[in-house]
Each structure stands twice: as C-alpha cells, then as structure tokens.
Motif scaffolding. Structure first.
Motif, PDB file in Angstrom:
ATOM      1  N   LEU A 126     122.415   0.367  12.363  1.00  0.00           N
ATOM      2  CA  LEU A 126     122.232   0.315  10.908  1.00  0.00           C
ATOM      3  C   LEU A 126     122.600   1.635  10.257  1.00  0.00           C
ATOM      4  O   LEU A 126     123.314   1.686   9.246  1.00  0.00           O
ATOM      5  N   LEU A 127     122.106   2.730  10.817  1.00  0.00           N
ATOM      6  CA  LEU A 127     122.379   4.041  10.236  1.00  0.00           C
ATOM      7  C   LEU A 127     123.859   4.397  10.356  1.00  0.00           C
ATOM      8  O   LEU A 127     124.444   5.005   9.460  1.00  0.00           O
ATOM      9  N   THR A 128     124.461   4.013  11.471  1.00  0.00           N
ATOM     10  CA  THR A 128     125.884   4.299  11.660  1.00  0.00           C
ATOM     11  C   THR A 128     126.736   3.531  10.656  1.00  0.00           C
ATOM     12  O   THR A 128     127.697   4.066  10.104  1.00  0.00           O
ATOM     13  N   SER A 129     126.381   2.279  10.418  1.00  0.00           N
ATOM     14  CA  SER A 129     127.175   1.464   9.499  1.00  0.00           C
ATOM     15  C   SER A 129     126.966   1.873   8.044  1.00  0.00           C
ATOM     16  O   SER A 129     127.861   1.697   7.211  1.00  0.00           O
ATOM     17  N   ALA A 130     125.805   2.435   7.725  1.00  0.00           N
ATOM     18  CA  ALA A 130     125.505   2.799   6.339  1.00  0.00           C
ATOM     19  C   ALA A 130     126.020   4.190   5.974  1.00  0.00           C
ATOM     20  O   ALA A 130     126.092   4.535   4.806  1.00  0.00           O
ATOM     21  N   ALA A 141     112.885  -7.378   7.719  1.00  0.00           N
ATOM     22  CA  ALA A 141     111.902  -8.032   6.853  1.00  0.00           C
ATOM     23  C   ALA A 141     111.318  -9.290   7.474  1.00  0.00           C
ATOM     24  O   ALA A 141     110.132  -9.598   7.284  1.00  0.00           O
ATOM     25  N   ASP A 142     112.111 -10.036   8.234  1.00  0.00           N
ATOM     26  CA  ASP A 142     111.643 -11.305   8.796  1.00  0.00           C
ATOM     27  C   ASP A 142     111.137 -11.181  10.229  1.00  0.00           C
ATOM     28  O   ASP A 142     110.835 -12.203  10.869  1.00  0.00           O
ATOM     29  N   GLU A 143     111.064  -9.969  10.744  1.00  0.00           N
ATOM     30  CA  GLU A 143     110.577  -9.765  12.110  1.00  0.00           C
ATOM     31  C   GLU A 143     109.055  -9.873  12.153  1.00  0.00           C
ATOM     32  O   GLU A 143     108.369  -9.770  11.126  1.00  0.00           O
ATOM     33  N   ASP A 144     108.511 -10.077  13.361  1.00  0.00           N
ATOM     34  CA  ASP A 144     107.060 -10.139  13.517  1.00  0.00           C
ATOM     35  C   ASP A 144     106.397  -8.831  13.104  1.00  0.00           C
ATOM     36  O   ASP A 144     105.282  -8.817  12.587  1.00  0.00           O
ATOM     37  N   VAL A 145     107.085  -7.714  13.369  1.00  0.00           N
ATOM     38  CA  VAL A 145     106.652  -6.416  12.857  1.00  0.00           C
ATOM     39  C   VAL A 145     107.747  -5.930  11.914  1.00  0.00           C
ATOM     40  O   VAL A 145     108.789  -5.446  12.356  1.00  0.00           O
ATOM     41  N   PRO A 146     107.562  -6.099  10.594  1.00  0.00           N
ATOM     42  CA  PRO A 146     108.620  -5.730   9.632  1.00  0.00           C
ATOM     43  C   PRO A 146     108.736  -4.209   9.487  1.00  0.00           C
ATOM     44  O   PRO A 146     108.095  -3.600   8.628  1.00  0.00           O
ATOM     45  N   LEU A 147     109.559  -3.622  10.325  1.00  0.00           N
ATOM     46  CA  LEU A 147     109.710  -2.174  10.331  1.00  0.00           C
ATOM     47  C   LEU A 147     110.324  -1.667   9.027  1.00  0.00           C
ATOM     48  O   LEU A 147     111.167  -2.326   8.416  1.00  0.00           O
ATOM     49  N   THR A 148     109.874  -0.505   8.611  1.00  0.00           N
ATOM     50  CA  THR A 148     110.482   0.223   7.499  1.00  0.00           C
ATOM     51  C   THR A 148     110.730   1.650   7.951  1.00  0.00           C
ATOM     52  O   THR A 148     110.373   2.021   9.075  1.00  0.00           O
ATOM     53  N   MET A 149     111.322   2.451   7.094  1.00  0.00           N
ATOM     54  CA  MET A 149     111.651   3.817   7.481  1.00  0.00           C
ATOM     55  C   MET A 149     111.323   4.789   6.352  1.00  0.00           C
ATOM     56  O   MET A 149     111.572   4.491   5.174  1.00  0.00           O
ATOM     57  N   SER A 150     110.759   5.916   6.713  1.00  0.00           N
ATOM     58  CA  SER A 150     110.487   6.992   5.762  1.00  0.00           C
ATOM     59  C   SER A 150     111.476   8.118   6.000  1.00  0.00           C
ATOM     60  O   SER A 150     111.835   8.410   7.151  1.00  0.00           O
ATOM     61  N   PHE A 151     111.923   8.756   4.908  1.00  0.00           N
ATOM     62  CA  PHE A 151     112.905   9.825   4.999  1.00  0.00           C
ATOM     63  C   PHE A 151     112.399  11.098   4.317  1.00  0.00           C
ATOM     64  O   PHE A 151     111.756  11.029   3.261  1.00  0.00           O
ATOM     65  N   GLU A 179     118.154   6.220   0.085  1.00  0.00           N
ATOM     66  CA  GLU A 179     117.564   4.988  -0.428  1.00  0.00           C
ATOM     67  C   GLU A 179     118.368   3.765  -0.007  1.00  0.00           C
ATOM     68  O   GLU A 179     117.806   2.693   0.259  1.00  0.00           O
ATOM     69  N   ARG A 180     119.683   3.905   0.068  1.00  0.00           N
ATOM     70  CA  ARG A 180     120.509   2.799   0.542  1.00  0.00           C
ATOM     71  C   ARG A 180     120.180   2.472   1.999  1.00  0.00           C
ATOM     72  O   ARG A 180     120.051   1.297   2.380  1.00  0.00           O
ATOM     73  N   MET A 181     120.020   3.517   2.816  1.00  0.00           N
ATOM     74  CA  MET A 181     119.683   3.293   4.220  1.00  0.00           C
ATOM     75  C   MET A 181     118.275   2.720   4.360  1.00  0.00           C
ATOM     76  O   MET A 181     118.040   1.810   5.159  1.00  0.00           O
ATOM     77  N   ARG A 182     117.350   3.260   3.583  1.00  0.00           N
ATOM     78  CA  ARG A 182     115.970   2.768   3.653  1.00  0.00           C
ATOM     79  C   ARG A 182     115.903   1.286   3.295  1.00  0.00           C
ATOM     80  O   ARG A 182     115.220   0.497   3.965  1.00  0.00           O
ATOM     81  N   THR A 183     116.618   0.892   2.262  1.00  0.00           N
ATOM     82  CA  THR A 183     116.641  -0.512   1.852  1.00  0.00           C
ATOM     83  C   THR A 183     117.293  -1.394   2.921  1.00  0.00           C
ATOM     84  O   THR A 183     116.828  -2.513   3.194  1.00  0.00           O
ATOM     85  N   ALA A 184     118.359  -0.879   3.551  1.00  0.00           N
ATOM     86  CA  ALA A 184     119.027  -1.640   4.612  1.00  0.00           C
ATOM     87  C   ALA A 184     118.085  -1.890   5.785  1.00  0.00           C
ATOM     88  O   ALA A 184     118.047  -2.993   6.344  1.00  0.00           O
ATOM     89  N   VAL A 185     117.309  -0.884   6.151  1.00  0.00           N
ATOM     90  CA  VAL A 185     116.352  -1.034   7.250  1.00  0.00           C
ATOM     91  C   VAL A 185     115.275  -2.049   6.866  1.00  0.00           C
ATOM     92  O   VAL A 185     114.926  -2.945   7.647  1.00  0.00           O
ATOM     93  N   ARG A 197     104.550   5.708   3.116  1.00  0.00           N
ATOM     94  CA  ARG A 197     105.652   5.264   3.964  1.00  0.00           C
ATOM     95  C   ARG A 197     106.691   4.470   3.168  1.00  0.00           C
ATOM     96  O   ARG A 197     106.518   4.207   1.999  1.00  0.00           O
ATOM     97  N   ASN A 198     107.800   4.158   3.856  1.00  0.00           N
ATOM     98  CA  ASN A 198     108.899   3.386   3.280  1.00  0.00           C
ATOM     99  C   ASN A 198     109.367   4.005   1.964  1.00  0.00           C
ATOM    100  O   ASN A 198     109.490   3.332   0.943  1.00  0.00           O
ATOM    101  N   ARG A 199     109.639   5.296   1.996  1.00  0.00           N
ATOM    102  CA  ARG A 199     110.111   5.995   0.812  1.00  0.00           C
ATOM    103  C   ARG A 199     110.870   7.247   1.235  1.00  0.00           C
ATOM    104  O   ARG A 199     110.792   7.668   2.394  1.00  0.00           O
ATOM    105  N   THR A 200     111.593   7.829   0.299  1.00  0.00           N
ATOM    106  CA  THR A 200     112.281   9.095   0.513  1.00  0.00           C
ATOM    107  C   THR A 200     111.598  10.165  -0.313  1.00  0.00           C
ATOM    108  O   THR A 200     111.333   9.950  -1.507  1.00  0.00           O
ATOM    109  N   VAL A 201     111.307  11.300   0.307  1.00  0.00           N
ATOM    110  CA  VAL A 201     110.733  12.434  -0.419  1.00  0.00           C
ATOM    111  C   VAL A 201     111.666  13.631  -0.254  1.00  0.00           C
ATOM    112  O   VAL A 201     112.076  13.958   0.862  1.00  0.00           O
ATOM    113  N   VAL A 202     112.001  14.243  -1.378  1.00  0.00           N
ATOM    114  CA  VAL A 202     112.814  15.454  -1.369  1.00  0.00           C
ATOM    115  C   VAL A 202     111.894  16.657  -1.207  1.00  0.00           C
ATOM    116  O   VAL A 202     110.834  16.723  -1.842  1.00  0.00           O
TER     117      VAL A 202
END
Length: 563
Positions: free
Chosen positions: A258-262, A305-315, A294-300, A346-351
């Motif tokens: 995902l990160l490579t493609s984004a 989203a439909d997995e048993d554990v809906p993983l998200t990512m913080s940046f 934010e584009r990468m975070r949304t892609a993740v 979590r699931n957010r980007t902080v500068v």
C-alpha cells in the motif's frame, strides 16, 4: 530492486569485484607483488646457466625495470591512478615478450618457458578489470606472443605452441571472470540483504537512515524542502493475538504494498521495525507531505475497513530544516509527532511542533488521567502563538464565555468551568500543520476537511475524568442550531449550552481580532453579524445574553473611566 534481471546480471559481470575499482591501493599492492616476482625470476634466469643463445644482459635489464615498477607501485599505493594501473600490465607483457626473445632458440622454439609469465597478466586482468579490459589484455598478450614466435621460432612449431598458450590464457581468463562474477553477485546479494527487510522487501532501518542522510545533504546543498513520515499501525497487536503471527505478517506485507503504491517513485519507503514504517519525501514541503500522509492514511483505512480487525495507521511528520538539521533530530521529531498522533486518538497525522511535548507520556495511566490544568492551559497559549501570533485569542474567548455564562445565571463554579473551556476550545489545532493555520489564501476542500477535525482532536486531548464536562463542550463548539455544523451535525437541542456559549464567544473574538488571512472588523459590525446569524449559526438566547454582557461591560468601563 528495479530493472530487468539480464540488465542487472550484465552490470554485475562488468563490475570490478567488491568495488576494487574504487580501491586502487589494493590493486597497486598486488600488482607490485607480481612485478617484484617477475624481477626475481628475471635475475635468477640471468644468474643460472642457460643456452648460449640467451642474452643475459637483456634478462638483467628486464629485471631492473620490473623492480623499479614494483617499487613505484609499492610506495605510491592508493595514489596510483586507475589509468596507470590499467596500462602497466601492457608494459609487463612487453617485458615478458622481450625475455622470451632473449632466451634464444633451441630446436626451433624459444629455449625457456618464460611465456608462463603471461598467465600472471591474464589472471590479474581477468580479476581486477572489466570483461572488455580483460579481453583486450589477453588479446594483446596473444598478439605479442605470436610476434615473438614468428621472429624466434621455427614455422613448423610456433603455430601449435602459440595455439596452446593462447587457448590456455583465454580459458584461464574466462574461469576467473566467471568466479569474479559469482563472487560479485554474492557480495551484492549480501549487501542488499543487509539493507532489506526480508518480510516486505522494503528497505530496513539501516538502509533508510543511510538514504535519509544522503537526502538531507542534498536538500541542504540545494536549499530544497524535505519531509519525513513515520507511521505505525494502530492496534496491530490485536491481529497477532486473534489470528496468529502469520496473519500479522500478511498484514505487514499488504502495508508495504500500500505504501509503495501510494508514494512517488522518488520517495524511499522502509519498514523500520515491528509495525512501524517510514518514508522520505524529497522536494516536499510540510503541507505537501501532510497531504501525502493523509492520502496514505485513508488508503490504509479503506483497505482494511472490512477486515475482522480494521487496521488504521497513525503518522508523525517532520520537515527539514524547521524541525531539525540531522537524521537523528528529524526522526526524533517525527517519532514525537507519531506518539502525539497515538495519544490524540490514532488514525491521524500530526505535524511536529514544540507544543506536542506537553502531551502526557505514553504508558503512564496516572499521568494521562491527571493531566493538570496548568499543562493544558500552557498548551493552549502555545497554540495561540502558533495560530494567531499572539497569546490572547484563547484567553479572550475564555473571558467572553465567562461573561455570557454569568449573564445566563450559571453558578459561579460552573462559570469558571465554562471559562476554562473557552481557553481550551481550540486545543485540537495541535493536529494541524502550520501551512494550514497560517495560510493567507482561502483553504481548499481538503484543508477545510482537516480543520473540521480539530474539535475531535481537542476532545481526545481532554480525555481525562478531570475534563469530562469540558471535553464534550469543546467537541461540540462548532455545531449549529440549524444542524449544519460539525463534527456530528447536531441540532439545537442536542448541543450543550456551554458549547453554544463557546461558539458565540469564539466567533466574536475571531471577527474583532485580525488574522493572517483577513483583517479585523469593527465591534459593532461583529455584533450585527451575531444578531444576523442568531437562530441558524448561533443560539439566539446566547447571543442576546452576550449583547447584554457587552453592554454591561461597556457601562462599567465608562464609569471607571469617568471616575
């Protein structure tokens, strides 16, 4: 990791072993040994008995030349140029050819086996030089030997003699080149393995930091922006605990893809440990990097989203040179911003900013639940300086909020809590980059979307039992009676009274104080705007109370001035 296999193999085959081209000292030392060995053999041949046709002074002269070259190479070492190192084997071939000629003729062929020294030249060239250079040296040897045989050997024997030697040299060269190629491939694979994460195929931390140092130096010299993102999967432990480590590994592989493609082609991406990833964004400003994140975070988020554990990512995001001048400083800043992103929900980007240091340490429940008032008030003041350039905005909103609360007849202790909420109402802006907070032009839709998240971020910062009441007011202070507010589009009766108070106080202060993107308006104009929007954007009862409070305050000031 790109390019066709054939092109890669050709490049390896033509590459000096283990980078020896870049190490002329080793080449010079080894060649010096060969020249010294040749000198010793020439002197021995000159000293021992040999056929009368031989020319002893010639052997001695060749030995002296060889000894001089050996001494030169030994003492110059790493200072010897690549051109000299490549050319000297041709001189060696000429001296060996002269020695063959000086050996004289016996039974139609040269009387010594000096031609075996040609093998030294062939092996050295095949080991240290490119395939093309090695072929040229071996070809020169074959021509030189053919020439001396034509001059000094009987036509009946020289053809077979030359063919045997030429083929032997060619086979030896091919074998050494083949071994060299395999060793070079092995070294390349080992080097690549030392820099590659075996699970995802991305760079590992070592390779990432080496690349990062190079990019920082390039950015420094070119005066160009550079940003770094450090991301960490949220709640990843739940995947391993529920489904086992193979499922966790599969998720990490998916993350790498995902990160490579984004990313852009020029953006190095690495797995730096566990469920942590990092990206370098050359020629990318803080604002641009924020949008990439934010584009990468949304892609993740969408992918899992439909997995048993809906993983998200913080940046966490840091930019060069504003947040640090070195790899260590920038990674520390990005890590601190990442930690803040985790703490803020979590699931957010902080500068990165200096204010995030005020957030309570992770893993310390006591500190998290007892975040004292002075700390968050200091954070609000620091954010004011970052947002408006002064430390007055939040204090003024707090004062106006208290005036309204008093006018509405709230209890004294309640008024104090409302005033504190007024000071803390914008604390969630810690999650916004400076490029948005200080932008002079209008915000685009993406930027407005990010701004609308600050009430939720503020509520996360205040997630302590000491601030439970204030937390709900801060979360709702941008809601509107007509249901067009955010973040939840609440209606009039659903919005806490205290949040409606904050909305009026915040709007009035914002209109009467200048911002980087607009000038202040007159207080009377601001009052007219509040009255105009009463019933849609603002609670009419709260607006009326504020008008009365402002009139009462004006009367007090007039009496004080008269006295």
């Amino acid at each position: 990791m790109s390019g066709s296999p054939r092109r890669h193999e050709a490049a390896v085959a033509d590459m000096p072993i283990a980078g020896l081209t870049a190490n002329p000292e080793l080449m010079a030392r080894m060649q010096a040994g060969l020249w010294a060995g040749g000198a010793l053999m020439a002197f021995l041949v000159a000293a021992i008995p040999h056929p009368s046709e031989g020319f002893t002074p010639g052997f001695a002269a060749c030995g002296l030349v060889s000894l001089a070259v050996a001494a030169y190479l030994y003492f110059t070492g790493g200072r010897t140029s690549q051109t000299v190192l490549t050319t000297l084997p041709y001189l060696g071939t000429v001296l060996i050819t002269l020695c063959i000629y000086f050996s004289g003729e016996s039974n139609g062929a040269p009387a010594s086996d000096t031609e075996m020294l040609y093998l030294w030249v062939a092996l050295y060239a095949a080991y240290f030089f490119s395939s093309r250079q090695a072929a040229m040296h071996i070809g020169f040897v074959a021509v030189a030997y053919l020439a001396v045989l034509i001059v000094s050997a009987s036509p009946s024997v020289f053809a077979a003699r030359w063919f045997e030697s030429a083929v032997t040299l060619a086979v030896a060269g091919i074998l050494v080149q083949s071994v060299r190629k395999r060793v070079a491939e092995l070294v390349h694979r080992l080097t690549d393995a030392a820099r590659t994460d075996p699970l995802t195929g991305l760079h590992n931390r070592r390779a990432f930091e080496e690349t990062f140092a190079t990019e920082i130096e390039r950015a420094r010299r070119g005066g160009r922006p550079l940003s770094v993102l450090v991301g960490d999967l949220d709640h990843f432990k739940a995947v391993n605990d529920r489904f086992g480590h193979p499922a966790g590994d599969a998720a990490l592989v998916q993350m790498g893809k995902l990160l490579t493609s984004a990313r852009r082609e020029i953006d190095p991406v690495a797995r730096t440990g566990g469920e942590e990833f990092a990206l370098i964004l050359p020629d990318t400003s803080e604002r641009e990097a924020y949008l990439v994140s934010e584009r990468m975070r949304t892609a993740v988020q969408n992918h899992f989203a439909d997995e048993d554990v809906p993983l998200t990512m913080s940046f966490g995001l840091a930019a060069f040179p504003d947040h640090g001048p070195s790899v260590e400083a920038l990674l520390a800043a990005a890590d601190q911003a990442l930690y803040a992103a985790k703490e803020l929900g979590r699931n957010r980007t902080v500068v990165f900013s200096q204010e995030i240091a005020l957030i309570a340490p992770a893993g310390d429940p006591e500190a998290s639940t007892q975040m004292h008032l002075q700390t968050v008030l200091s954070l609000a003041e620091a954010l004011d300086l970052r947002d408006t350039g002064t430390a007055d905005h939040s204090q003024t909103v707090g004062r106006y909020s208290a005036l309204i609360a008093e006018e509405l007849g709230l209890a004294e202790e309640h008024v104090k809590r409302v005033q504190i909420a007024g000071v803390l109402h914008d604390i969630g802006k810690i999650g916004l980059p400076d490029s948005i907070l200080r932008k002079k032009a209008g915000l685009d839709e993406e930027e407005r979307s990010q701004v609308r998240r600050h009430p939720e971020i503020g509520a996360e910062i205040l997630r302590s039992k000491n601030f439970e009441d204030i937390r709900s007011w801060v979360l709702s202070h941008h809601e509107r009676p007509d249901g067009k507010g955010y973040p939840h589009g609440l209606g009039a009766d659903e919005i806490p009274l205290e949040a409606r108070i904050l909305a009026v106080a915040d709007a009035y202060e914002a209109m009467t104080a200048g911002r980087v993107y607009r000038a202040a308006i007159a207080k009377q104009s601001a009052r007219s705007e509040l009255l105009r929007c009463a019933g849609s954007q603002f609670d009419p009862r709260v607006v009326a109370a504020f008008m009365a409070a402002l009139d009462r305050e004006a009367e007090r000031l007039a009496v004080t001035s008269a006295a």
